[in-house]
Design an enzyme around this catalytic site. Structure first.
Site, PDB file in Angstrom:
ATOM      1  N   LYS A 112      37.758  33.996  37.936  1.00 48.14           N
ATOM      2  CA  LYS A 112      38.469  34.475  37.123  1.00 48.14           C
ATOM      3  C   LYS A 112      38.124  32.804  35.836  1.00 48.14           C
ATOM      4  CE  LYS A 112      40.968  38.960  36.878  1.00 48.14           C
ATOM      5  NZ  LYS A 112      42.733  39.323  36.412  1.00 48.14           N
ATOM      6  N   LYS A 195      30.640  44.904  37.951  1.00 44.87           N
ATOM      7  CA  LYS A 195      31.202  45.741  37.810  1.00 44.87           C
ATOM      8  C   LYS A 195      31.547  46.655  36.079  1.00 44.87           C
ATOM      9  CE  LYS A 195      36.418  47.178  38.828  1.00 44.87           C
ATOM     10  NZ  LYS A 195      37.265  46.962  39.919  1.00 44.87           N
ATOM     11  N   LYS A 198      35.439  44.713  30.619  1.00 45.03           N
ATOM     12  CA  LYS A 198      35.899  44.993  29.329  1.00 45.03           C
ATOM     13  C   LYS A 198      35.451  43.595  28.671  1.00 45.03           C
ATOM     14  CE  LYS A 198      39.987  46.468  31.108  1.00 45.03           C
ATOM     15  NZ  LYS A 198      41.541  46.199  31.063  1.00 45.03           N
TER      16      LYS A 198
END
Length: 332
Positions: A112, A195, A198
């Protein structure tokens, strides 16, 4: 000990098909066998910048998605994390129990934060401790997890064991995973190796739960596939990530095995398969979208559900936090 499930999702961006198949639908089924707490984890969301008005909307939308998918606030405790301050209090105590070396091994922070690791928020680095607090605050015994969350559950178990050892208390249980089916892992419609997310900049990478029928049809029509025909068995999908993903989505929506889907469509091309997948997706998702829309048009109803859920969650958390404070030596 009560068999208790805790799970949650971040209210950041639109809830999508991956959330529905990978989490929400399973949460609904777990209500039959466990005492369940389902949380909109808004404190996790702010580990990266969120526009405040947008975050308020997203918290309500996440709660609406839970309920529209079938989470029943009368059977489960549905609330948002920030309304129960004990999450933050226990997270701080766990910050003092967890070791830096444990957090340094967390691969999701590296993913991230990327190359800008030095500019990442401290919250993004230590959020696995908050995740452990979310679970252990209620002495949850089971947590539904996907492959990418196993590491965080292991950290939760490490923190529980170390707390119990350090303070000589048999306070926190050893949490057990409820492993999700492989078919519940939904990949991007644009790249079968990633994957569904969002955070993907392309809206065509996902089917959002608030997409209408025409939008769903367009996204499935544009979904990446290959020129080969559908094989008789899933073995023929080896090395075909996008084809595997679409077959898996159909199987999950229809509650079928991939073997059965391949048998039904063997020898057909993906144009005809996509038409069938569109019909199925619209049929399954339209009631969810309709109920989400109804709920979002009545934010007072959502707020009332979350407020009542937070009161119930706080009632469960209070005696456990009293045990924690006594074990640590804190007053009151």
């Amino acid at each position: 000990m009560t068999n208790r499930v805790f799970s949650g999702a971040q209210p950041s961006g639109n809830m999508h098909l991956g959330n529905y198949l990978g989490a929400f639908r399973n949460w609904v089924r777990l209500q039959d066998d466990y005492e369940c707490l389902y949380c909109v984890v808004d404190l996790h969301a702010i580990t990266v910048w969120q526009e405040p008005a947008g975050l308020t909307h997203q918290i309500r939308e996440a709660a609406a998605a839970y309920m529209a998918a079938g989470v029943d606030p009368a059977r489960s405790i549905l609330f948002n994390q920030s309304q129960v301050p004990a999450h933050s209090e226990l997270a701080w105590i766990f910050n003092c129990v967890a070791r830096l070396g444990w957090l340094n091994r967390m691969t999701q922070f590296k993913d991230k934060a990327g190359k800008n690791r030095e500019k990442a928020s401290v919250g993004l680095y230590i959020y696995p401790n908050l995740m452990a607090a979310d679970i252990l605050l209620y002495k949850a015994t089971h947590v539904p997890v996907g492959e990418d969350q196993k590491q965080h559950l292991e950290l939760t178990r490490d923190i529980a064991q170390k707390f119990n050892h350090d303070f000589g208390a048999d306070l926190f249980p050893e949490v057990e995973p409820i492993i999700q089916d492989e078919g519940a892992r939904v990949m991007s419609l644009r790249d079968g190796s990633k994957k569904m997310s969002k955070s993907d900049p392309s809206d065509y990478s996902r089917i959002n739960l608030n997409d209408d029928a025409d939008t769903i049809a367009q996204k499935i029509r544009k979904a990446r596939t290959d020129s080969e025909l559908i094989p008789e068995t899933p073995d023929g999908l080896t090395g075909r990530a996008e084809a595997t993903n679409l077959i898996g989505i159909y199987a999950a929506l229809a509650d079928m095995e991939r073997t059965a889907v391949c048998a039904d469509f063997a020898g057909k091309d993906f144009a005809s398969f996509k038409a069938a997948l569109t019909d199925l997706a619209v049929a399954k998702l339209a009631p969810v979208t309709e109920e989400m829309t109804r709920l979002m048009n009545d934010p007072a109803e959502i707020d009332a559900v979350l407020r009542k859920g937070a009161e119930r969650a706080q009632a469960l958390a209070a005696p456990i936090m009293a045990e924690v404070r006594a074990a640590v030596g804190l007053l009151g």
